[in-house]
Design a protein around this motif. Sequence first.
Motif, mmCIF file in Angstrom:
data_model
loop_
_atom_site.group_PDB
_atom_site.id
_atom_site.type_symbol
_atom_site.label_atom_id
_atom_site.label_comp_id
_atom_site.label_asym_id
_atom_site.label_seq_id
_atom_site.Cartn_x
_atom_site.Cartn_y
_atom_site.Cartn_z
ATOM 1 N N PHE A 56 0.713 -0.858 -0.214
ATOM 2 C CA PHE A 56 -0.183 0.148 0.187
ATOM 3 C C PHE A 56 0.792 1.844 0.042
ATOM 4 O O PHE A 56 1.705 1.375 0.186
ATOM 5 N N ARG A 57 0.762 2.287 -0.385
ATOM 6 C CA ARG A 57 1.217 3.547 -0.192
ATOM 7 C C ARG A 57 1.098 4.362 0.696
ATOM 8 O O ARG A 57 0.061 5.166 1.397
ATOM 9 N N MET A 58 2.426 4.450 1.551
ATOM 10 C CA MET A 58 1.847 5.152 3.108
ATOM 11 C C MET A 58 2.211 6.074 2.870
ATOM 12 O O MET A 58 2.958 6.725 2.097
ATOM 13 N N LEU A 59 1.453 7.479 3.659
ATOM 14 C CA LEU A 59 1.363 8.483 3.621
ATOM 15 C C LEU A 59 2.311 9.822 4.642
ATOM 16 O O LEU A 59 2.364 8.765 6.065
ATOM 17 N N LYS A 60 3.709 10.684 4.313
ATOM 18 C CA LYS A 60 3.982 11.008 5.665
ATOM 19 C C LYS A 60 4.263 12.404 4.889
ATOM 20 O O LYS A 60 4.072 12.584 4.143
ATOM 21 N N PHE A 61 4.654 12.989 6.089
ATOM 22 C CA PHE A 61 5.021 14.762 5.494
ATOM 23 C C PHE A 61 6.278 14.822 4.993
ATOM 24 O O PHE A 61 6.888 14.105 5.979
ATOM 25 N N ARG A 62 6.354 15.025 4.403
ATOM 26 C CA ARG A 62 8.050 15.268 3.263
ATOM 27 C C ARG A 62 9.074 15.844 4.579
ATOM 28 O O ARG A 62 9.214 16.470 5.126
ATOM 29 N N SER A 63 10.005 14.893 4.713
ATOM 30 C CA SER A 63 11.087 15.418 6.402
ATOM 31 C C SER A 63 12.362 15.787 5.337
ATOM 32 O O SER A 63 13.294 15.641 6.614
ATOM 33 N N MET A 64 12.400 14.803 4.628
ATOM 34 C CA MET A 64 13.780 14.860 3.763
ATOM 35 C C MET A 64 13.998 15.758 2.183
ATOM 36 O O MET A 64 12.749 15.821 1.830
ATOM 37 N N VAL A 65 15.278 15.890 1.865
ATOM 38 C CA VAL A 65 14.627 16.261 0.521
ATOM 39 C C VAL A 65 14.299 15.089 -0.998
ATOM 40 O O VAL A 65 14.456 14.272 -0.444
ATOM 41 N N HIS A 66 13.945 15.841 -2.037
ATOM 42 C CA HIS A 66 13.553 15.539 -3.199
ATOM 43 C C HIS A 66 14.579 14.038 -3.555
ATOM 44 O O HIS A 66 14.233 12.912 -3.217
ATOM 45 N N ASP A 86 23.216 13.191 12.172
ATOM 46 C CA ASP A 86 23.133 14.924 11.520
ATOM 47 C C ASP A 86 23.147 14.515 9.924
ATOM 48 O O ASP A 86 23.665 15.249 9.611
ATOM 49 N N ASP A 87 22.105 14.118 9.667
ATOM 50 C CA ASP A 87 21.332 13.352 7.955
ATOM 51 C C ASP A 87 21.711 14.514 7.661
ATOM 52 O O ASP A 87 20.829 15.893 7.265
ATOM 53 N N PRO A 88 22.200 15.145 6.486
ATOM 54 C CA PRO A 88 22.121 16.135 5.314
ATOM 55 C C PRO A 88 20.789 16.085 4.850
ATOM 56 O O PRO A 88 20.528 17.555 4.115
ATOM 57 N N ARG A 89 20.192 14.891 4.638
ATOM 58 C CA ARG A 89 19.264 14.142 4.061
ATOM 59 C C ARG A 89 17.684 15.306 4.528
ATOM 60 O O ARG A 89 16.752 15.582 4.008
ATOM 61 N N ILE A 90 17.959 15.309 5.620
ATOM 62 C CA ILE A 90 16.415 15.861 6.474
ATOM 63 C C ILE A 90 16.051 17.501 6.138
ATOM 64 O O ILE A 90 17.526 18.230 6.708
ATOM 65 N N THR A 91 15.252 17.713 6.024
ATOM 66 C CA THR A 91 14.917 19.176 5.984
ATOM 67 C C THR A 91 15.483 20.161 7.298
ATOM 68 O O THR A 91 15.032 19.468 8.497
ATOM 69 N N ARG A 92 14.916 21.386 7.470
ATOM 70 C CA ARG A 92 15.557 21.687 8.786
ATOM 71 C C ARG A 92 13.722 21.543 9.178
ATOM 72 O O ARG A 92 14.381 20.906 10.871
ATOM 73 N N CYS A 93 12.880 21.333 8.270
ATOM 74 C CA CYS A 93 12.089 21.870 9.308
ATOM 75 C C CYS A 93 11.319 19.886 9.132
ATOM 76 O O CYS A 93 10.820 19.629 10.215
ATOM 77 N N GLY A 94 11.835 19.312 8.135
ATOM 78 C CA GLY A 94 11.518 17.351 9.171
ATOM 79 C C GLY A 94 12.601 17.599 10.358
ATOM 80 O O GLY A 94 11.475 16.094 10.956
ATOM 81 N N LYS A 95 13.347 18.052 10.729
ATOM 82 C CA LYS A 95 14.439 17.092 11.476
ATOM 83 C C LYS A 95 12.987 17.449 13.413
ATOM 84 O O LYS A 95 12.419 17.610 13.779
ATOM 85 N N ILE A 96 12.325 18.730 12.996
ATOM 86 C CA ILE A 96 11.164 19.217 14.058
ATOM 87 C C ILE A 96 10.209 18.209 13.999
ATOM 88 O O ILE A 96 8.942 17.474 14.844
ATOM 89 N N LEU A 97 9.490 17.866 12.931
ATOM 90 C CA LEU A 97 8.655 16.930 12.080
ATOM 91 C C LEU A 97 8.574 15.505 12.482
ATOM 92 O O LEU A 97 8.031 15.047 13.347
#
Length: 219
Positions: A56-66, A86-97
């Motif tokens: 199935f297609r699981m949904l999340k708010f995007r927290s990493m770069v495309h 300190d994963d550089p792929r995680i976006t700034r707001c993604g860290k909080i999410l």
Amino acid sequence: MDLLRPTWNLLNQFVALIALLLLAPLILGVALWVRIADGKGVLFVQDRAGRNRRPFRMLKFRSMVHNSVAMSAQLGMADPFGLLADDPRITRCGKILRRTSLDELPQLLNVLRGQMNLVGPRPDVLPQVANYSPEDARRLEVRPGITGWAQVNGRDDIDWPARFVLDRWYIDNWSPWLDLKIVWRTFTGLNRGEPPVHVDTLNIGRAVGESTQDLSRAV
């Protein structure tokens, strides 16, 4: 307890509907935040294995770069689905999410559709499920969950062998009261600090072994 499962699954869907209605302002606010902060592609959509291996297609708010999967190769990661300190792929707001688990809110839609429950083993990606042992595959006997027994007992702070053990224990000892306990512990554990990152040696090793077998058969 197994006789309660169908009724409990329907109750999960009803609760998900109520939660979506009550949390609609928060969900819309997070979506707008991600859109403004990181551009198009508010949702992260990925094929995961549901009950009895049904994808199935699981949904999340995007927290990493495309291009997070491609970027994992550039970073020299053996596991494209793993994480780095300190994963550089995680976006700034993604860290909080991710720290607050707000990135999981869209999965209420998966629960409403009957693909997930509020509580259960976390859904795994299809390439890793393909390498499950029969014992590991027991975690696929029930619907996956937004949170679960493994999540409230360590989450990313434990490796995959330990997660499999905890998921089997959950399935063997399931009750509605256990689910309520897990939900309570999930809420009381929100806004946690970042857990240590573990290299997923189990799935990496299985993937390498599978590739070796495929190469041998081709030769």
